[in-house]
Design an enzyme around this catalytic site. Structure first.
Site, PDB file in Angstrom:
ATOM      1  N   HIS A 186      -4.852  -3.076   0.366  1.00  0.00           N
ATOM      2  CA  HIS A 186      -6.116  -2.615   0.934  1.00  0.00           C
ATOM      3  C   HIS A 186      -6.794  -1.718  -0.092  1.00  0.00           C
ATOM      4  CE1 HIS A 186      -8.289  -0.552   4.596  1.00  0.00           C
ATOM      5  NE2 HIS A 186      -9.119  -0.903   3.632  1.00  0.00           N
ATOM      6  N   GLY A 197       3.948  -4.196   6.178  1.00  0.00           N
ATOM      7  CA  GLY A 197       4.105  -3.291   5.053  1.00  0.00           C
ATOM      8  C   GLY A 197       5.004  -2.113   5.332  1.00  0.00           C
ATOM      9  N   HIS A 198       4.593  -1.257   6.270  1.00  0.00           N
ATOM     10  CA  HIS A 198       5.272   0.020   6.476  1.00  0.00           C
ATOM     11  C   HIS A 198       6.754  -0.137   6.772  1.00  0.00           C
ATOM     12  CE1 HIS A 198       6.489   3.688   8.677  1.00  0.00           C
ATOM     13  NE2 HIS A 198       5.706   4.292   7.805  1.00  0.00           N
ATOM     14  N   ARG A 245       2.063  12.113  -6.246  1.00  0.00           N
ATOM     15  CA  ARG A 245       2.347  12.908  -7.431  1.00  0.00           C
ATOM     16  C   ARG A 245       1.330  12.678  -8.542  1.00  0.00           C
ATOM     17  NH1 ARG A 245       7.650  15.039  -7.818  1.00  0.00           N
ATOM     18  NH2 ARG A 245       6.928  15.837  -9.834  1.00  0.00           N
ATOM     19  N   GLU A 291      -6.828 -12.401  11.739  1.00  0.00           N
ATOM     20  CA  GLU A 291      -5.538 -11.720  11.771  1.00  0.00           C
ATOM     21  C   GLU A 291      -5.533 -10.875  13.035  1.00  0.00           C
ATOM     22  OE1 GLU A 291      -2.763  -8.489   9.371  1.00  0.00           O
ATOM     23  OE2 GLU A 291      -4.249  -9.667   8.263  1.00  0.00           O
ATOM     24  N   GLY A 316       2.011  -2.666  12.779  1.00  0.00           N
ATOM     25  CA  GLY A 316       3.066  -2.077  13.593  1.00  0.00           C
ATOM     26  C   GLY A 316       4.289  -2.953  13.775  1.00  0.00           C
ATOM     27  N   ARG A 351      -7.259   5.929  -1.743  1.00  0.00           N
ATOM     28  CA  ARG A 351      -6.133   6.826  -1.425  1.00  0.00           C
ATOM     29  C   ARG A 351      -4.792   6.251  -1.867  1.00  0.00           C
ATOM     30  NH1 ARG A 351      -5.960   6.811   5.101  1.00  0.00           N
ATOM     31  NH2 ARG A 351      -8.135   7.390   4.770  1.00  0.00           N
ATOM     32  N   HIS A 352      -4.720   4.945  -2.039  1.00  0.00           N
ATOM     33  CA  HIS A 352      -3.460   4.362  -2.517  1.00  0.00           C
ATOM     34  C   HIS A 352      -3.709   3.295  -3.585  1.00  0.00           C
ATOM     35  CE1 HIS A 352      -4.598   1.688   0.770  1.00  0.00           C
ATOM     36  NE2 HIS A 352      -4.113   2.499   1.709  1.00  0.00           N
ATOM     37  N   THR A 407      -4.093   5.228   9.008  1.00  0.00           N
ATOM     38  CA  THR A 407      -3.999   3.814   8.709  1.00  0.00           C
ATOM     39  C   THR A 407      -5.038   3.105   9.564  1.00  0.00           C
ATOM     40  OG1 THR A 407      -2.490   1.902   8.572  1.00  0.00           O
ATOM     41  CG2 THR A 407      -2.248   3.366  10.470  1.00  0.00           C
ATOM     42  N   ASP A 421       0.821  -1.221   0.000  1.00  0.00           N
ATOM     43  CA  ASP A 421       0.000   0.000   0.000  1.00  0.00           C
ATOM     44  C   ASP A 421       0.849   1.263   0.000  1.00  0.00           C
ATOM     45  OD1 ASP A 421      -2.237  -1.580   0.083  1.00  0.00           O
ATOM     46  OD2 ASP A 421      -2.766  -1.136   2.155  1.00  0.00           O
ATOM     47  N   HIS A 422       1.935   1.262   0.781  1.00  0.00           N
ATOM     48  CA  HIS A 422       2.727   2.484   0.924  1.00  0.00           C
ATOM     49  C   HIS A 422       3.482   2.836  -0.354  1.00  0.00           C
ATOM     50  CE1 HIS A 422       1.795   3.281   5.077  1.00  0.00           C
ATOM     51  NE2 HIS A 422       2.009   2.021   5.366  1.00  0.00           N
TER      52      HIS A 422
END
Length: 237
Positions: free
Chosen positions: A43, A213-214, A18, A151, A192, A49-50, A100, A9-10
């Site tokens: 997601h 992910g992050h 952009r 999860e 996290g 948004r992504h 998030t 996602d990130h």
């Protein structure tokens, strides 16, 4: 041996900043797979948004491992899922103003709505996971309404500031995982988790997959995606 699902996602968030075409989350997903990821997580949010619809369609065609689609318990997104047919759908809470996902899905309080979406997805041949707090009542309800996986939200464990607090959250996760396994649910974990805190969770054998992910994308900015995925894969093994 636990599996690693890499959330891209990130990568899409950076692209959308952009409004262009790069970096491409599809390319990132392929690189993550080549580096050893056991699955790709995205997601598809209501506000897009992504991740975009185009991303989801292409990922389903290209991914060789497993595509896990996170989505709200929403009829419109469910129709998209039924069309694309990811290998797994994970139902998550979703609020427009959040940065998030904040916390787990309240399966107990939203039983009818969640159960309806589960039945719809099952009719389409798609297994379902529920992203929930490590709360025993939530685990029991997930089993009662025929989820295939849970999860466990690891946010409180990951954000613990003191050793005593971390230990308490670890024990909560362990108890929830044991109950889920006993009830016949597959057990995943995420939110996290990073290169410092994921290793301890290997002491909970019921967890079969970590979705991260992050921290992987952040690490990739410094060392490259291939190395970032390989390092995390080694930690969860």
């Amino acid at each position: 041996m636990a599996r690693l699902g890499v959330n891209v996602d990130h990568v899409a968030t950076l692209r959308q900043a952009r409004g262009g075409s790069e970096p491409d989350p599809i390319e990132a997903a392929v690189l993550a797979e080549l580096a050893g990821a056991d699955g790709i997580v995205v997601h598809l949010r209501e506000d897009r948004r992504h991740i975009q619809d185009r991303d989801l369609t292409l990922l389903r065609e290209i991914i060789k491992t497993k595509l896990d689609l996170e989505m709200a318990a929403d009829d419109t997104i469910a129709k998209i899922a039924l069309s694309v047919k990811p290998h797994l759908v994970t139902l998550v809470p979703e609020r427009r103003q959040e940065l998030t996902t904040e916390g787990g899905l309240d399966v107990v309080g939203q039983r009818d709505r969640v159960e309806k979406i589960i039945q719809l997805l099952h009719e389409g041949g798609i297994p379902v996971s529920l992203f929930i707090e490590p709360d025993l009542n939530q685990v029991k309800m997930a089993h009662k309404i025929a989820a295939d996986y849970v999860e466990l939200h690891t946010g409180r464990y990951a954000n613990a500031k003191r050793a005593k607090e971390e230990q308490a959250e670890f024990e909560v996760l362990a108890q929830a995982a044991k109950l889920a396994y006993k009830l016949g649910l597959g057990v995943n974990a995420g939110h996290g988790l990073n290169y410092r805190n994921v290793g301890r969770l290997r002491q909970i054998p019921e967890i079969v997959e970590y979705n991260i992910g992050h921290s992987i994308v952040a690490r990739a900015l410094m060392v490259g995606l291939d190395r970032a995925v390989r390092e995390m894969k080694e930690l969860v093994r």
